[in-house]
Design an enzyme around this catalytic site. Structure first.
Site, mmCIF file in Angstrom:
data_model
loop_
_atom_site.group_PDB
_atom_site.id
_atom_site.type_symbol
_atom_site.label_atom_id
_atom_site.label_comp_id
_atom_site.label_asym_id
_atom_site.label_seq_id
_atom_site.Cartn_x
_atom_site.Cartn_y
_atom_site.Cartn_z
ATOM 1 N N LYS A 92 0.863 -1.062 -0.122
ATOM 2 C CA LYS A 92 -0.155 0.069 -0.046
ATOM 3 C C LYS A 92 0.719 1.322 0.176
ATOM 4 O O LYS A 92 0.457 2.267 -0.572
ATOM 5 C CB LYS A 92 -0.979 -0.020 1.191
ATOM 6 C CG LYS A 92 -2.173 -1.015 1.485
ATOM 7 C CD LYS A 92 -3.211 -0.696 1.168
ATOM 8 C CE LYS A 92 -4.413 -1.615 0.855
ATOM 9 N NZ LYS A 92 -4.292 -2.739 1.623
ATOM 10 N N GLU A 114 -9.808 6.348 3.564
ATOM 11 C CA GLU A 114 -10.712 5.312 3.966
ATOM 12 C C GLU A 114 -9.893 4.076 4.301
ATOM 13 O O GLU A 114 -8.845 3.652 3.640
ATOM 14 C CB GLU A 114 -11.899 5.333 3.419
ATOM 15 C CG GLU A 114 -11.888 3.996 2.307
ATOM 16 C CD GLU A 114 -10.736 4.610 1.292
ATOM 17 O OE1 GLU A 114 -10.503 5.805 0.796
ATOM 18 O OE2 GLU A 114 -10.024 3.639 0.555
ATOM 19 N N SER A 387 1.706 -9.771 -1.120
ATOM 20 C CA SER A 387 1.234 -8.478 -0.795
ATOM 21 C C SER A 387 1.715 -7.730 0.465
ATOM 22 O O SER A 387 1.812 -6.653 0.661
ATOM 23 C CB SER A 387 -0.082 -8.156 -1.300
ATOM 24 O OG SER A 387 -0.952 -9.135 -0.692
HETATM 25 C C1 LIG Z 1 -5.256 -3.864 1.322
HETATM 26 C C2 LIG Z 1 -4.417 -5.234 1.024
HETATM 27 C C3 LIG Z 1 -4.806 -6.200 -0.081
HETATM 28 C C4 LIG Z 1 -6.063 -5.903 -1.021
HETATM 29 O O1 LIG Z 1 -5.894 -4.494 -1.760
HETATM 30 P P1 LIG Z 1 -5.436 -4.534 -3.287
HETATM 31 O O2 LIG Z 1 -5.966 -3.379 -3.556
HETATM 32 O O3 LIG Z 1 -6.473 -5.686 -3.833
HETATM 33 O O4 LIG Z 1 -4.258 -5.165 -3.484
HETATM 34 C C5 LIG Z 1 -4.115 -7.326 -0.442
HETATM 35 N N1 LIG Z 1 -3.059 -7.567 0.350
HETATM 36 C C6 LIG Z 1 -2.538 -6.822 1.397
HETATM 37 C C7 LIG Z 1 -1.612 -7.305 2.446
HETATM 38 C C8 LIG Z 1 -3.453 -5.685 1.828
HETATM 39 O O5 LIG Z 1 -2.906 -4.873 2.918
#
Ligand SMILES: *Cc1c(COP(=O)(O)O)cnc(C)c1O
Length: 422
Positions: A92, A114, A387
């Protein structure tokens, strides 16, 4: 050769995307589009962005060959793009830095955002602290209760967290409230959206900032694959979880012209794709307008947004970025589902097999990679976007397994010294 050029000037990805916003936001959105058009290819802006990513976030994030896991699956080699190693623990922050840099150049001293699980809120509060910007984060009151450590983190960083009591008291209600705030304070306020959703230019802009993920992979994979004596330069498949879709777009986008690489998005199938309790907008939704753009959404026959469910708060969203709806339609990306139980099993497996505690969101991508690897030969490869890290999820996982994160007496049995019984 695929000539992929999206979006058009008005932010359309085929029939999806665009800008559906109240009249009061027209000026703010025009101003933002113009600012982004001016800076997106500006060498000085890009140099600062990449310097921030290098020195504050810790990029480039490594690609890691999960050799033990690959061996146990007995098929394709699995590689992990380690976004979990970024400062604040997920992808993020890449996007937040880009938008905060724009806010400063546009002379907006107040930032709103948000958040659902709190990850985007924490990333935003972090950058606001660093840049000296005021920060207000809207969060559903249900999520405030479920994610109290992240709420406290945001407060430590100097942000104001506003609990939202309307609707289901979760992410989509927080989004509506943030939009209302923006309408009331357009002059001095920049709205940092955390995923590839919202009205144009957000889906394109967030994708561009997150594309650093895939761009790094294009450079990193040839060396990784050469080490494995593979006969390809790039992976046979790239897999990412899809909530709003930003980590997936970030790794997919630079791979779109590499037609031999399959792009696979993993949605939260919750208790099953046919259980009615999931967040699989692309597989079980239909075209509609949500949060300023046309995309695939989960709605009933009257167009009312239906309740969603996922074990991971970050995937629990009834819409999805419009570019994913388009990639699905043209067949350039495929979308599959992983259930709560499968994601949880992959979470535990990665902890024990590779020494990495993944976010529950990312565990969905890992779970699908484990399934797919078994069907592929050992000289092929899969790249998974990891992610985020799972520190934020240990409370959820402990609750599900009937354990207690703060259960100190239970540590006695582990030979922990200094406890009351030691
Ligand atoms: C917020 C988040 C997501 C989902 O958001 P995307 O916009 O689909 O990437 C996925 N993995 C993690 C670790 C997150 O914090």
């Amino acid at each position: 050769m695929l000539s992929y050029q999206q979006p058009d000037a008005a932010g359309h990805f085929g029939p999806y995307g665009g800008s559906f916003a109240s009249e009061t936001l027209t000026h703010a959105l025009t101003e933002l589009r113009e600012a982004y058009a001016r800076y997106q290819n500006d060498p000085e802006f890009l140099a600062e962005f990449h310097s921030e990513l290098k020195h504050f976030v810790g990029r480039p994030s490594p690609v890691y060959h999960a050799a033990r896991m690959s061996r146990e699956m007995g098929g394709a080699q699995i590689y992990l793009k380690r976004e979990d190693l970024n400062h604040t623990g997920a992808h993020k922050i890449n996007n937040v830095i880009g938008q905060a840099m724009l806010a400063r150049r546009m002379g907006k001293p107040r930032i709103i955002a948000e958040t659902g699980a709190g990850q985007h809120g924490v990333a935003t509060a972090t950058i606001c602290a660093r840049y000296g910007l005021e920060c207000v984060v809207y969060m559903g009151s249900e999520d405030v209760k479920r994610q109290s450590p992240n709420v406290y983190r945001m407060k430590l960083l100097g942000a104001t967290v506003v609990p939202v009591d309307s609707g289901s008291r979760t992410l989509k209600d927080a989004l509506n409230e943030a939009m209302r705030d923006w309408v009331a304070h357009v002059d001095d306020t920049f709205y940092i959206i955390g995923t590839v959703a919202g009205p144009h230019p957000y889906p394109m802009m967030v994708r561009d900032f997150q594309s650093v993920i895939g761009t790094e992979c294009l450079e990193q994979m040839p060396a990784m694959l050469a080490e494995q004596k593979a006969n390809t330069q790039q992976p046979d498949a790239v897999i990412a979880c899809v909530g709003g879709g930003s980590n997936a777009m970030g790794i997919f986008h630079p791979y779109i012209p590499h037609e031999k690489t399959r792009l696979i998005g993993v949605e939260a199938a919750g208790e099953g794709l046919d259980s009615g309790k999931h967040s699989a907008s692309l597989q079980r939704g239909s075209s509609g307008v949500l949060h300023g753009n046309r995309t695939f959404i989960l709605q009933d026959e009257n167009g009312q947004i239906t309740e969603t469910h996922s074990i991971s708060a970050g995937l629990d969203y009834p819409g999805v970025g419009p570019e994913h709806a388009w990639l699905q339609e043209i067949g350039r990306a495929e979308y599959v589902g992983i259930t709560d139980a499968e994601a949880l099993a992959a979470f535990h497996y990665l902890c024990r097999t590779e020494g990495i505690i993944p976010a529950l969101e990312s565990s969905h991508a890992v779970a699908y990679a484990m399934k797919l690897a078994k069907t592929m030969p050992a000289d092929q490869s899969i790249l998974v976007n990891l992610s985020g890290r799972g520190d934020k999820d240990i409370g959820t996982v402990a609750d599900l397994s009937g354990a207690d994160v703060y259960d100190r007496p239970s540590m006695r049995g582990l030979g922990v010294k200094g406890g009351p019984a030691a």
